[in-house]
Design an enzyme around this catalytic site. Sequence first.
Site, short mmCIF file in Angstrom:
data_model
loop_
_atom_site.label_atom_id
_atom_site.label_comp_id
_atom_site.label_asym_id
_atom_site.label_seq_id
_atom_site.Cartn_x
_atom_site.Cartn_y
_atom_site.Cartn_z
N SER A 15 -17.99 -5.10 -40.06
CA SER A 15 -16.92 -5.00 -41.06
C SER A 15 -16.61 -6.35 -41.68
O SER A 15 -15.80 -6.46 -42.58
CB SER A 15 -15.64 -4.42 -40.42
OG SER A 15 -15.19 -5.27 -39.38
N LYS A 50 -16.22 -14.19 -33.06
CA LYS A 50 -17.49 -13.47 -33.13
C LYS A 50 -18.71 -14.39 -33.06
O LYS A 50 -19.79 -13.99 -32.63
CB LYS A 50 -17.56 -12.65 -34.41
CG LYS A 50 -16.68 -11.41 -34.43
CD LYS A 50 -17.26 -10.31 -33.60
CE LYS A 50 -16.56 -8.98 -33.84
NZ LYS A 50 -17.17 -7.87 -33.07
#
Length: 325
Positions: free
Chosen positions: A81, A55
């Site tokens: 999340s 990410k």
Amino acid sequence: MSSELVNIKKIKNAYNRISKYVHKTPVFTSSAADKMTGRKCFFKAENLQKTGSFKVRGALNAILALKEKNPNVSGVVTHSSGNHGQAVAWATSVAGFPCSVVVPEYAPEVKKTAIRGYGAELAECGSLPTDRNVVCDKISTEKGYVIIPPYDHEDVIAGQGTVALELLDQVPDLDAILVSVSGGGLSSGIAIAAKAIKPNIKIFLVEPEGKHMEKCLREGKRLWSDPPKYLDTIADGIRLEQPGQLTFPILTQLVEKEVFSLNNDEMIEGMKFAFQRMKLVIEAAAGAAVAAILSDKMKKMDPSLKHVAVILCGGNIDIDHLPWY
């Protein structure tokens, strides 16, 4: 769609922008996996990336690109999340921006602690996907922060595509790549880059049971719940039922229509294989991809797919609450 939003040039620009800050992650092999599959298997270890997942590539690219356009930006906010939140929190510390991260109440404590550790302000929200957007929009309005989405953003997609640039430089003769899919930033970025470099390569998606990507890809339609829901899976990183408005058309165009769907037990077995046989700590979303390459479905696939890569997308797992205990 892919050429309009993100193309190989943008992905190469992203790599030039972020490469001095992020790791060039290693690719591991496993003779046990080769024997079990009858193929040569390669494991791209994004679990060893900065902040523990891929990410950071998309987050850092989006934030550095934002800084280039607007050096005086007041700050950024995102929802996540866990892994994207950690990535944005770290990336804003590199760029020198303040940051707020909205996380759902079910997010693992280990990920929330890490987000705070990178200096971000944490805001919790309810468990529905729509809850994230409400809180994120509120913070953006109140503080004047720019929203950095976790996947539906061209600079995020381009950053994630740098995984494929590295991988195909490390293993040029790949025939296929297996990648877990949530919102689709990683899988769409990889598909754009890999297909541009090697048009005949096949990209296979890996999902938790209940996502129904195969049906949607085959029909070319978004057939999911409205509003979207979260799936009942141990893989918190890929719980989102549907990919994004930007990413789904890219996936429809570029990835294979055959999708690997894994249940919790299979994901656990994939995690255990990485832990025990490869000595790599991975989270359940990555365990799903390992389980996919070891599955009977993979064994029955075209034998000409001799060299297959698996993206180990992340390693952020709470070691005090491993899913098999």
